[in-house]
Every structure is written in C-alpha cells, then in structure tokens.
Design a protein around this motif. Structure first.
Motif, PDB file in Angstrom:
ATOM      1  N   HIS A  38      11.765-134.565  -2.875  1.00  0.00           N
ATOM      2  CA  HIS A  38      13.067-134.028  -2.454  1.00  0.00           C
ATOM      3  C   HIS A  38      14.083-134.311  -3.566  1.00  0.00           C
ATOM      4  CE1 HIS A  38      16.783-133.653  -0.089  1.00  0.00           C
ATOM      5  NE2 HIS A  38      16.078-133.036   0.839  1.00  0.00           N
ATOM      6  N   HIS A  39      14.818-133.275  -3.962  1.00  0.00           N
ATOM      7  CA  HIS A  39      15.743-133.390  -5.091  1.00  0.00           C
ATOM      8  C   HIS A  39      16.782-134.517  -4.902  1.00  0.00           C
ATOM      9  CE1 HIS A  39      18.070-131.857  -8.522  1.00  0.00           C
ATOM     10  NE2 HIS A  39      19.153-131.974  -7.769  1.00  0.00           N
ATOM     11  N   ILE A  40      17.327-134.615  -3.702  1.00  0.00           N
ATOM     12  CA  ILE A  40      18.363-135.629  -3.470  1.00  0.00           C
ATOM     13  C   ILE A  40      17.752-137.037  -3.466  1.00  0.00           C
ATOM     14  CG2 ILE A  40      20.152-136.429  -1.859  1.00  0.00           C
ATOM     15  CD1 ILE A  40      20.801-133.790  -3.325  1.00  0.00           C
ATOM     16  N   ALA A  41      16.534-137.150  -2.942  1.00  0.00           N
ATOM     17  CA  ALA A  41      15.835-138.442  -3.022  1.00  0.00           C
ATOM     18  C   ALA A  41      15.666-138.813  -4.495  1.00  0.00           C
ATOM     19  CB  ALA A  41      14.480-138.341  -2.323  1.00  0.00           C
ATOM     20  N   GLY A  42      15.410-137.806  -5.330  1.00  0.00           N
ATOM     21  CA  GLY A  42      15.298-138.039  -6.775  1.00  0.00           C
ATOM     22  C   GLY A  42      16.607-138.559  -7.357  1.00  0.00           C
ATOM     23  N   HIS A  43      17.722-137.929  -6.994  1.00  0.00           N
ATOM     24  CA  HIS A  43      19.024-138.410  -7.502  1.00  0.00           C
ATOM     25  C   HIS A  43      19.234-139.881  -7.122  1.00  0.00           C
ATOM     26  CE1 HIS A  43      21.107-135.190  -9.512  1.00  0.00           C
ATOM     27  NE2 HIS A  43      20.896-134.332  -8.520  1.00  0.00           N
ATOM     28  N   ILE A  44      18.905-140.211  -5.885  1.00  0.00           N
ATOM     29  CA  ILE A  44      19.079-141.595  -5.430  1.00  0.00           C
ATOM     30  C   ILE A  44      18.197-142.519  -6.274  1.00  0.00           C
ATOM     31  CG2 ILE A  44      18.732-143.186  -3.475  1.00  0.00           C
ATOM     32  CD1 ILE A  44      19.420-140.771  -1.609  1.00  0.00           C
ATOM     33  N   ALA A  45      16.937-142.081  -6.507  1.00  0.00           N
ATOM     34  CA  ALA A  45      15.974-142.910  -7.245  1.00  0.00           C
ATOM     35  C   ALA A  45      16.367-143.115  -8.704  1.00  0.00           C
ATOM     36  CB  ALA A  45      14.590-142.268  -7.170  1.00  0.00           C
ATOM     37  N   ALA A  46      17.241-142.251  -9.239  1.00  0.00           N
ATOM     38  CA  ALA A  46      17.691-142.421 -10.638  1.00  0.00           C
ATOM     39  C   ALA A  46      18.244-143.833 -10.849  1.00  0.00           C
ATOM     40  CB  ALA A  46      18.755-141.386 -10.971  1.00  0.00           C
ATOM     41  N   ASN A  47      18.749-144.417  -9.780  1.00  0.00           N
ATOM     42  CA  ASN A  47      19.278-145.788  -9.882  1.00  0.00           C
ATOM     43  C   ASN A  47      18.185-146.824 -10.127  1.00  0.00           C
ATOM     44  OD1 ASN A  47      22.313-146.032  -9.360  1.00  0.00           O
ATOM     45  ND2 ASN A  47      21.674-144.537  -7.824  1.00  0.00           N
ATOM     46  N   TYR A  48      16.971-146.578  -9.640  1.00  0.00           N
ATOM     47  CA  TYR A  48      15.885-147.556  -9.848  1.00  0.00           C
ATOM     48  C   TYR A  48      15.493-147.648 -11.322  1.00  0.00           C
ATOM     49  CZ  TYR A  48      15.237-146.887  -4.789  1.00  0.00           C
ATOM     50  OH  TYR A  48      15.435-146.790  -3.437  1.00  0.00           O
ATOM     51  N   ILE A  49      15.675-146.523 -12.050  1.00  0.00           N
ATOM     52  CA  ILE A  49      15.273-146.502 -13.462  1.00  0.00           C
ATOM     53  C   ILE A  49      16.072-147.546 -14.246  1.00  0.00           C
ATOM     54  CG2 ILE A  49      15.151-145.091 -15.561  1.00  0.00           C
ATOM     55  CD1 ILE A  49      14.988-142.599 -13.721  1.00  0.00           C
ATOM     56  N   SER A  50      17.342-147.617 -13.938  1.00  0.00           N
ATOM     57  CA  SER A  50      18.213-148.507 -14.713  1.00  0.00           C
ATOM     58  C   SER A  50      18.375-149.883 -14.088  1.00  0.00           C
ATOM     59  CB  SER A  50      19.599-147.873 -14.853  1.00  0.00           C
ATOM     60  OG  SER A  50      19.496-146.494 -15.059  1.00  0.00           O
ATOM     61  N   HIS A  51      18.048-150.009 -12.808  1.00  0.00           N
ATOM     62  CA  HIS A  51      18.314-151.281 -12.118  1.00  0.00           C
ATOM     63  C   HIS A  51      17.074-151.737 -11.365  1.00  0.00           C
ATOM     64  CE1 HIS A  51      22.452-150.258 -12.977  1.00  0.00           C
ATOM     65  NE2 HIS A  51      22.330-149.146 -12.306  1.00  0.00           N
ATOM     66  N   GLU A  52      16.265-152.546 -12.029  1.00  0.00           N
ATOM     67  CA  GLU A  52      15.015-152.979 -11.382  1.00  0.00           C
ATOM     68  C   GLU A  52      15.255-153.860 -10.167  1.00  0.00           C
ATOM     69  OE1 GLU A  52      11.548-154.092 -13.602  1.00  0.00           O
ATOM     70  OE2 GLU A  52      12.288-152.941 -15.335  1.00  0.00           O
ATOM     71  N   ASP A  53      16.453-154.444 -10.088  1.00  0.00           N
ATOM     72  CA  ASP A  53      16.731-155.337  -8.945  1.00  0.00           C
ATOM     73  C   ASP A  53      17.214-154.570  -7.705  1.00  0.00           C
ATOM     74  OD1 ASP A  53      19.069-154.714 -10.396  1.00  0.00           O
ATOM     75  OD2 ASP A  53      20.133-156.378  -9.458  1.00  0.00           O
ATOM     76  N   LEU A  54      17.468-153.276  -7.843  1.00  0.00           N
ATOM     77  CA  LEU A  54      17.923-152.509  -6.671  1.00  0.00           C
ATOM     78  C   LEU A  54      16.741-152.216  -5.747  1.00  0.00           C
ATOM     79  CD1 LEU A  54      20.024-150.858  -5.063  1.00  0.00           C
ATOM     80  CD2 LEU A  54      19.450-148.886  -6.509  1.00  0.00           C
ATOM     81  N   LYS A  55      16.874-152.680  -4.517  1.00  0.00           N
ATOM     82  CA  LYS A  55      15.802-152.461  -3.537  1.00  0.00           C
ATOM     83  C   LYS A  55      16.415-152.092  -2.189  1.00  0.00           C
ATOM     84  CE  LYS A  55      12.345-155.534  -5.540  1.00  0.00           C
ATOM     85  NZ  LYS A  55      12.934-155.572  -6.866  1.00  0.00           N
ATOM     86  N   PRO A  56      15.770-151.168  -1.443  1.00  0.00           N
ATOM     87  CA  PRO A  56      16.263-150.849  -0.107  1.00  0.00           C
ATOM     88  C   PRO A  56      16.161-152.075   0.798  1.00  0.00           C
ATOM     89  CG  PRO A  56      14.604-149.254  -0.855  1.00  0.00           C
ATOM     90  CD  PRO A  56      14.583-150.389  -1.815  1.00  0.00           C
ATOM     91  N   PRO A  57      16.948-152.192   1.854  1.00  0.00           N
ATOM     92  CA  PRO A  57      17.918-151.188   2.292  1.00  0.00           C
ATOM     93  C   PRO A  57      19.254-151.316   1.554  1.00  0.00           C
ATOM     94  CG  PRO A  57      17.857-153.022   3.853  1.00  0.00           C
ATOM     95  CD  PRO A  57      16.836-153.329   2.795  1.00  0.00           C
ATOM     96  N   TYR A  58      19.892-150.188   1.369  1.00  0.00           N
ATOM     97  CA  TYR A  58      21.239-150.162   0.797  1.00  0.00           C
ATOM     98  C   TYR A  58      21.908-148.848   1.215  1.00  0.00           C
ATOM     99  CZ  TYR A  58      18.956-147.294  -2.814  1.00  0.00           C
ATOM    100  OH  TYR A  58      18.244-146.314  -3.461  1.00  0.00           O
ATOM    101  N   LEU A  59      23.204-148.772   0.937  1.00  0.00           N
ATOM    102  CA  LEU A  59      23.953-147.553   1.260  1.00  0.00           C
ATOM    103  C   LEU A  59      24.105-146.749  -0.032  1.00  0.00           C
ATOM    104  CD1 LEU A  59      25.442-146.416   3.806  1.00  0.00           C
ATOM    105  CD2 LEU A  59      27.549-147.295   2.798  1.00  0.00           C
ATOM    106  N   CYS A  60      24.026-145.437   0.070  1.00  0.00           N
ATOM    107  CA  CYS A  60      24.180-144.614  -1.147  1.00  0.00           C
ATOM    108  C   CYS A  60      25.141-143.464  -0.904  1.00  0.00           C
ATOM    109  CB  CYS A  60      22.814-144.086  -1.592  1.00  0.00           C
ATOM    110  SG  CYS A  60      22.892-143.210  -3.174  1.00  0.00           S
ATOM    111  N   LEU A  61      26.071-143.309  -1.827  1.00  0.00           N
ATOM    112  CA  LEU A  61      26.948-142.136  -1.816  1.00  0.00           C
ATOM    113  C   LEU A  61      26.340-141.111  -2.767  1.00  0.00           C
ATOM    114  CD1 LEU A  61      29.688-140.634  -1.253  1.00  0.00           C
ATOM    115  CD2 LEU A  61      30.562-141.793  -3.303  1.00  0.00           C
ATOM    116  N   VAL A  62      25.931-139.975  -2.217  1.00  0.00           N
ATOM    117  CA  VAL A  62      25.347-138.905  -3.050  1.00  0.00           C
ATOM    118  C   VAL A  62      26.404-137.837  -3.264  1.00  0.00           C
ATOM    119  CG1 VAL A  62      23.539-137.169  -3.246  1.00  0.00           C
ATOM    120  CG2 VAL A  62      23.062-139.304  -2.029  1.00  0.00           C
TER     121      VAL A  62
END
Ligand code: KG4
Ligand code: ZN
Length: 336
Positions: A110-134
């Motif tokens: 899903h494209h929007i799931a991809g946008h959200i996941a872009a954050n994992y590329i740069s931040h290895e410490d980011l793990k769900p659960p969290y809130l996201c503004l798309v």
C-alpha cells in the motif's frame, strides 16, 4: 533479505533494492513532472505512457547500481494501491513479470504504508506502536500505527489533501505545479503575520481536517487585491498560508497524541519535506516530551525505497500476491 521494489502510482517511475527493510542498496526515480507541469497537474494517460516507456530502464538501473541481477533478489514488492489505475498497472504488470520469470514471491504494498515506512529507513529505533501524520498530495491522515502492518485511521481530510492545498494556493500566487516546495521557499522570505487566514472548523471527528476553506480564503484574498489593482506580496501570502496550515496540522495531531496517549510521533508523505511543518512539529513535540521522527528529505516524496522497506514487513507478515494482482485506485490503510 533483498527486495526489489517498484513504485508507479502517480508520476514517478521508481525502483529500489532494499536489504532487510532498512538498507537502501539502490534507489532510482524517473520523474515526469516537467511534462505534467505544462498542464498544471498530473495527466493520467501521459503518466501511464511514460511509466511504460521508462520502467525497464529504471529497473535495470536499480539492479546495476548495486551490482546485482534478479538472481540476487529474494522478493519483488510493488505498489498496488492507492493511485492512478493506469499508472499502477504498469508497475504491477512489470513486477508480475519479474516474479514469474525469477520464481521469487510477489508482495503487494500500500502506497501510504510505504510513506509511513520511509521513517524506518532513517530511524532504526522507530518501532510501532506510534502515531503518524500522513500528509501527501492525495492524502491527509492521522494514523495509529499499531504494528508494522496494522493501522487505525483516526483522522482524515473531508476535502482537499494537505499537498493539494499547497499546490492550489501555489498556483493562485503564480507558482508552477507542484508548488508546495515553492511555497516553502517563499514562506522563508515572507511575513507570516501579514494576513490572518481562517482555520476551518470541522464538525464530527475532532481529528479530521478540512483545507478547502483555507484554500478559498487565499484565492479570495488574491483576487480581491487584483480587482482593486493592488499588488499582493506572494511571499507574505505564502508565509501566512504556511503558518496557518502548520498550526492546523500541529493542533489536530497533538490533540490526537494527547488523547490517545502517544509519546512517539512520525510524519510522512510529500508535505513532510516542508520546513515549516518540520519545525512546528518539532517545537510542539519538544513541549510535550513527544519523540518526533521525520523522514529524510530524499524519502519524503514518492520513491521505491519506502516500498521496499514496507515490502519487507509485509513479506514477514506473510502478504503475497499471485498473477491475478490488480491495481486499486482507493483503498483504506485499514483494509489491507
Ligand atoms: O507524497 P507525494 O510525493 O505524492 C503523493 O503520494 O501524493 O506528495 C506530493 C505533494 C505535492 O502536493 C507537493 O507539492 C508536496 O507533496 N510537497 C511539498 C513540499 N515538497 C513536496 N509541500 C510543501 N512543502 C514542501 N517542501
Ligand atoms: Zn506518495
């Protein structure tokens, strides 16, 4: 595990090779924006044709850039929703061909799931659960990311998306499509207090957005000045508009974070590149002790690295597509 990812949902033909969801080995984007700019927006049929012309070269380059062939790849991921159908189908068909030829699994993303996941590329410490503004050209959501593949959308726009609003205001003050980045640059030169613009009220869900009233207010402001023969300062309009939309985004997102008890927030989508949004979110999060994650600028807009990243988590969750995979123009994150 290496994933070859393809993205063609709008006007970028993109392919990336991503290892274990975080290591971007190659990332190729062929943009068509110069052509669509002539029409003031994306022309779907032109988008499909250009994807069709470019996709082979883009995929080949993504493989050669990291010295790999299809045999070095473990799975093929592709954006299948949401987006322009004709555009999506080019990437989907190509991905199916690659999967069939190589015998490697096909993972629908899903494209929007991809946008959200872009954050994992740069931040290895980011793990769900969290809130996201798309905030992208087509979507404005406040999303609870419950785990890597499960989402609850708690706020959405009732009319225009944030990026759409940026682009329409940009056109009104004379910037080319897509004008979000020009507003960003002009806002730095302008006075954000020059004009007082409305923050539209939204009945019902307290986390929902409405941007059309703000857009109309800017259009009226500019047209009224023109009718009086007065020159309106575009930098001041850009700065006042950007300040207002940032205030709205921050207010709703912080309300959701406070009420739902989140201390971790991510922002995603093309508009997350906006310097005013990044700064305002940081200030608001610092005040509340919320940890803020922002994608690197190169992963804010459409790209395939984010699809490869999300594709990895979708693969781990067992998501697979067969040769009947189709494109879907509109699909909620909650139904994937
Ligand atoms: O996420 P995206 O690349 O495509 C969609 O999935 O829609 O978002 C594109 C949107 C456009 O509306 C563009 O003007 C906006 O993101 N954008 C920006 C900036 N850079 C891109 N808006 C405001 N400030 C920016 N710096
Ligand atoms: Zn996008």
């Amino acid at each position: 595990m290496r994933i070859l990812a393809i993205e063609s949902s709008c006007d970028e033909t993109a392919c990336a090779v991503v290892e274990d969801g975080v290591k971007v080995l190659s990332n190729v984007i062929a943009t068509q924006i110069d052509e669509h700019r002539l029409y003031g927006g994306v022309v779907p049929e032109i988008a499909s044709r250009r994807h069709s012309e470019n996709i082979s070269a883009v995929v080949s380059k993504a493989l050669t850039d990291c010295d790999m062939t299809l045999s070095d790849i473990d799975a093929v991921a592709v954006t299948y929703a949401p987006g322009l159908i004709g555009a999506l189908l080019v990437g989907i068909s190509f991905a199916k061909g690659l999967s069939l030829a190589s015998g490697k699994p096909l993972v629908p993303v899903h494209h929007i799931a991809g946008h959200i996941a872009a954050n994992y590329i740069s931040h290895e410490d980011l793990k769900p659960p969290y809130l996201c503004l798309v905030i992208s050209g087509g979507h404005s959501h406040i999303v609870e990311v419950l785990d890597y593949t499960t989402y609850r959308v708690v706020g959405r726009t009732r009319d225009d998306a944030a990026g759409e609003c940026f682009d329409k205001v940009a056109r009104t003050i004379g910037f080319e499509y897509p004008g979000g980045k020009f507003i960003d640059a002009a806002a730095k030169r302008g006075n954000e207090k020059a004009f007082s613009l409305p923050q539209p009220k939204v009945a019902g869900s307290e986390y929902d957005f409405s941007f059309s009233g703000l857009k109309t207010a800017v259009i009226n402001l500019v047209h009224n000045s023109q009718q009086k023969g007065e020159e309106v300062n575009a930098d001041d309009v850009a700065a006042s508009f950007q300040k207002t939309i940032c205030d709205i985004l921050v207010k709703k997102t912080m309300l959701a974070a406070d009420n739902l008890g989140y201390k971790t927030l991510a922002v995603a989508g093309g508009v997350s590149a906006n310097s005013g949004v990044r700064e305002a979110m940081q200030v608001a999060c610092d005040k509340r002790g919320i940890k803020l994650y922002l994608p690197e600028l190169k992963y804010c807009g459409d790209n395939a690295a984010m699809i490869g990243c999300q594709g990895y988590y979708d693969y781990l969750a067992g998501k697979r597509a067969d040769e009947s995979l189709n494109g879907i123009a509109t699909l909620s994150l909650e139904n994937i």
